[in-house]
Scaffold this motif. Structure first.
Motif, mmCIF file in Angstrom:
data_model
loop_
_atom_site.group_PDB
_atom_site.id
_atom_site.type_symbol
_atom_site.label_atom_id
_atom_site.label_comp_id
_atom_site.label_asym_id
_atom_site.label_seq_id
_atom_site.Cartn_x
_atom_site.Cartn_y
_atom_site.Cartn_z
ATOM 1 N N HIS A 70 -4.804 6.469 10.884
ATOM 2 C CA HIS A 70 -4.598 7.479 10.300
ATOM 3 C C HIS A 70 -4.684 7.011 8.830
ATOM 4 C CE1 HIS A 70 -3.427 9.360 13.973
ATOM 5 N NE2 HIS A 70 -2.618 8.607 14.084
ATOM 6 N N PRO A 71 -5.785 7.089 8.320
ATOM 7 C CA PRO A 71 -6.416 6.469 6.934
ATOM 8 C C PRO A 71 -5.236 7.210 5.790
ATOM 9 C CG PRO A 71 -8.235 6.675 7.976
ATOM 10 C CD PRO A 71 -7.374 7.270 9.116
ATOM 11 N N PHE A 72 -5.128 6.396 4.771
ATOM 12 C CA PHE A 72 -4.751 7.001 3.674
ATOM 13 C C PHE A 72 -4.782 6.133 2.505
ATOM 14 C CE2 PHE A 72 -0.794 5.584 6.029
ATOM 15 C CZ PHE A 72 -0.265 4.683 4.902
ATOM 16 N N ASP A 73 -4.710 6.448 1.193
ATOM 17 C CA ASP A 73 -4.688 5.383 0.196
ATOM 18 C C ASP A 73 -3.496 5.434 -0.451
ATOM 19 O OD1 ASP A 73 -7.592 4.983 0.132
ATOM 20 O OD2 ASP A 73 -7.913 6.789 -1.245
ATOM 21 N N ILE A 74 -2.983 4.094 -0.836
ATOM 22 C CA ILE A 74 -1.830 3.775 -1.353
ATOM 23 C C ILE A 74 -2.117 3.793 -2.988
ATOM 24 C CG2 ILE A 74 0.246 2.455 -1.893
ATOM 25 C CD1 ILE A 74 -0.274 1.580 1.278
ATOM 26 N N ASP A 75 -1.721 4.895 -3.786
ATOM 27 C CA ASP A 75 -1.975 5.173 -5.250
ATOM 28 C C ASP A 75 -1.053 4.038 -5.911
ATOM 29 O OD1 ASP A 75 -4.245 6.747 -5.115
ATOM 30 O OD2 ASP A 75 -2.740 8.187 -4.406
ATOM 31 N N ALA A 76 0.208 4.032 -5.411
ATOM 32 C CA ALA A 76 1.331 3.307 -6.155
ATOM 33 C C ALA A 76 2.446 3.296 -5.106
ATOM 34 C CB ALA A 76 1.825 3.936 -7.640
ATOM 35 N N MET A 77 3.396 2.151 -5.147
ATOM 36 C CA MET A 77 4.263 1.816 -4.224
ATOM 37 C C MET A 77 5.391 0.774 -4.866
ATOM 38 S SD MET A 77 4.480 1.167 -0.187
ATOM 39 C CE MET A 77 4.092 2.657 0.545
ATOM 40 N N VAL A 78 6.467 1.026 -4.283
ATOM 41 C CA VAL A 78 7.501 0.076 -4.643
ATOM 42 C C VAL A 78 8.500 0.104 -3.441
ATOM 43 C CG1 VAL A 78 9.172 1.408 -5.973
ATOM 44 C CG2 VAL A 78 9.309 -0.997 -6.310
ATOM 45 N N VAL A 79 8.812 -1.051 -3.048
ATOM 46 C CA VAL A 79 9.866 -1.128 -1.829
ATOM 47 C C VAL A 79 11.091 -1.711 -2.354
ATOM 48 C CG1 VAL A 79 10.106 -2.203 0.503
ATOM 49 C CG2 VAL A 79 7.829 -1.514 -0.197
ATOM 50 N N LEU A 80 11.998 -1.148 -2.400
ATOM 51 C CA LEU A 80 13.461 -1.532 -2.626
ATOM 52 C C LEU A 80 14.337 -2.078 -1.519
ATOM 53 C CD1 LEU A 80 13.427 0.953 -5.397
ATOM 54 C CD2 LEU A 80 13.940 -1.414 -6.073
ATOM 55 N N PRO A 81 15.380 -2.685 -1.670
ATOM 56 C CA PRO A 81 16.145 -2.955 -0.272
ATOM 57 C C PRO A 81 16.403 -2.002 0.651
ATOM 58 C CG PRO A 81 17.157 -4.232 -2.203
ATOM 59 C CD PRO A 81 16.080 -3.224 -2.872
ATOM 60 N N ASP A 82 16.812 -0.600 0.059
ATOM 61 C CA ASP A 82 17.180 0.349 0.807
ATOM 62 C C ASP A 82 16.431 1.482 0.939
ATOM 63 O OD1 ASP A 82 17.736 0.882 -1.712
ATOM 64 O OD2 ASP A 82 19.706 2.098 -1.225
ATOM 65 N N HIS A 83 15.302 1.770 -0.055
ATOM 66 C CA HIS A 83 14.412 2.894 0.150
ATOM 67 C C HIS A 83 13.156 2.503 -0.700
ATOM 68 C CE1 HIS A 83 15.776 2.971 -4.236
ATOM 69 N NE2 HIS A 83 14.866 3.676 -4.409
ATOM 70 N N LEU A 84 12.178 3.041 -0.641
ATOM 71 C CA LEU A 84 10.739 3.005 -0.904
ATOM 72 C C LEU A 84 10.526 4.309 -1.779
ATOM 73 C CD1 LEU A 84 8.308 4.435 0.700
ATOM 74 C CD2 LEU A 84 8.859 2.469 2.354
ATOM 75 N N HIS A 85 9.540 4.104 -2.752
ATOM 76 C CA HIS A 85 8.780 5.115 -3.454
ATOM 77 C C HIS A 85 7.183 5.012 -3.057
ATOM 78 C CE1 HIS A 85 12.449 6.814 -5.251
ATOM 79 N NE2 HIS A 85 12.605 5.588 -5.745
ATOM 80 N N ALA A 86 6.497 6.065 -2.963
ATOM 81 C CA ALA A 86 5.136 5.905 -2.733
ATOM 82 C C ALA A 86 4.299 6.896 -3.118
ATOM 83 C CB ALA A 86 4.753 5.531 -1.236
ATOM 84 N N ILE A 87 3.242 6.969 -3.668
ATOM 85 C CA ILE A 87 2.234 7.936 -4.047
ATOM 86 C C ILE A 87 0.819 7.536 -3.088
ATOM 87 C CG2 ILE A 87 0.666 9.027 -5.765
ATOM 88 C CD1 ILE A 87 2.477 8.297 -7.726
ATOM 89 N N LEU A 88 0.684 8.773 -2.356
ATOM 90 C CA LEU A 88 -0.297 8.733 -1.061
ATOM 91 C C LEU A 88 -1.293 9.437 -1.400
ATOM 92 C CD1 LEU A 88 1.779 7.496 1.979
ATOM 93 C CD2 LEU A 88 1.109 6.019 0.341
ATOM 94 N N THR A 89 -2.554 9.228 -1.154
ATOM 95 C CA THR A 89 -3.774 10.400 -0.995
ATOM 96 C C THR A 89 -4.184 10.166 0.296
ATOM 97 O OG1 THR A 89 -3.884 9.954 -3.455
ATOM 98 C CG2 THR A 89 -5.875 11.012 -2.263
ATOM 99 N N LEU A 90 -4.337 11.397 0.955
ATOM 100 C CA LEU A 90 -4.893 11.682 2.200
ATOM 101 C C LEU A 90 -6.283 11.932 2.199
ATOM 102 C CD1 LEU A 90 -2.082 14.010 3.730
ATOM 103 C CD2 LEU A 90 -2.192 11.362 3.605
ATOM 104 N N PRO A 91 -6.854 11.725 3.186
ATOM 105 C CA PRO A 91 -8.513 12.130 3.192
ATOM 106 C C PRO A 91 -8.630 13.529 3.121
ATOM 107 C CG PRO A 91 -7.762 10.634 5.181
ATOM 108 C CD PRO A 91 -6.390 11.138 4.606
ATOM 109 N N SER A 92 -9.797 13.713 2.907
ATOM 110 C CA SER A 92 -10.139 14.985 2.841
ATOM 111 C C SER A 92 -10.068 16.133 4.096
ATOM 112 C CB SER A 92 -11.618 15.232 2.163
ATOM 113 O OG SER A 92 -12.262 16.510 2.238
ATOM 114 N N GLY A 93 -9.750 17.013 4.336
ATOM 115 C CA GLY A 93 -9.550 17.729 5.241
ATOM 116 C C GLY A 93 -8.227 17.234 5.996
ATOM 117 N N ASP A 94 -7.329 16.481 5.575
ATOM 118 C CA ASP A 94 -6.187 16.069 6.521
ATOM 119 C C ASP A 94 -5.005 16.122 5.650
ATOM 120 O OD1 ASP A 94 -4.418 14.625 7.691
ATOM 121 O OD2 ASP A 94 -5.517 12.872 8.256
ATOM 122 N N ALA A 95 -4.068 16.701 6.215
ATOM 123 C CA ALA A 95 -2.705 16.992 5.384
ATOM 124 C C ALA A 95 -1.722 16.511 6.212
ATOM 125 C CB ALA A 95 -2.470 18.455 5.290
ATOM 126 N N ASP A 96 -1.666 15.678 7.089
ATOM 127 C CA ASP A 96 -0.574 15.462 8.150
ATOM 128 C C ASP A 96 0.053 14.082 7.537
ATOM 129 O OD1 ASP A 96 1.109 15.236 10.226
ATOM 130 O OD2 ASP A 96 -0.444 15.250 11.846
#
Length: 176
Positions: A46-72
């Motif tokens: 299920h493709p997606f782009d990772i625009d930015a991400m950080v992984v910490l010990p107990d949580h993560l933050h991410a900016i993801l972009t989904l493919p055209s026509g896909d919102a899942d």
């Protein structure tokens, strides 16, 4: 109780915060290779782009972009969390409600998402992601945290290695 409705926009870019159930745990960095494998596994299916991400010990933050026509994005997070949990050694504390449902006690059930509105919103959230290890006291300088797309931004010439060391940057993306 109000019904929670997610904003599902095909091809959109979203900011996410995903937390472990036990916020004192360090599973995400202790098992960073499993998390990377989980993300790769899901991205192949299920493709997606990772625009930015950080992984910490107990949580993560991410900016993801989904493919055209896909919102899942809910499917993607469910699969990432499931793959990681299934490949992680057992031993975590589980409440009765989790045992009853046959769930592991790894992740918080919900996560937080925000639909990125424009370039300014995007830039603020990227800054927030990269600053987060400093904010939480894991490192003194952004460059010292290994589990961040900050290093990709430096490699690509978008940011310099000393980004965030100016002294007045402590509120990246946050309201004061």
């Amino acid at each position: 109780m109000t019904d929670y409705r997610r904003t599902l926009v095909p091809g959109a870019t979203y900011f996410f915060t995903v937390n472990l159930a036990d916020r004192r745990a360090t599973l995400l960095v202790d098992h960073i290779d499993l998390l990377r494998d989980a993300i790769r596994y899901v991205r192949r299916r299920h493709p997606f782009d990772i625009d930015a991400m950080v992984v910490l010990p107990d949580h993560l933050h991410a900016i993801l972009t989904l493919p055209s026509g896909d919102a899942d994005f809910p499917l993607r997070w469910r699969l990432i969390k499931t793959w990681f949990s299934r490949h992680l050694p057992h031993g975590e504390h589980r409440r009765a409600s989790r045992i009853e449902k046959g769930e592991r006690g790894i992740w918080q059930r919900r996560y937080w998402e925000h639909l990125i509105r424009d370039e300014i919103d995007f830039a603020r959230h990227v800054d927030y992601i990269h600053w987060n290890p400093v904010k939480h006291g894991h490192v003194a300088r952004v460059v010292d945290w290994p589990y961040s797309t900050f290093h990709r931004f430096v490699r690509d010439g978008v940011l310099t290695k000393d980004w965030g060391n100016g002294g007045d940057d402590a509120s990246f993306g946050e309201r004061q």
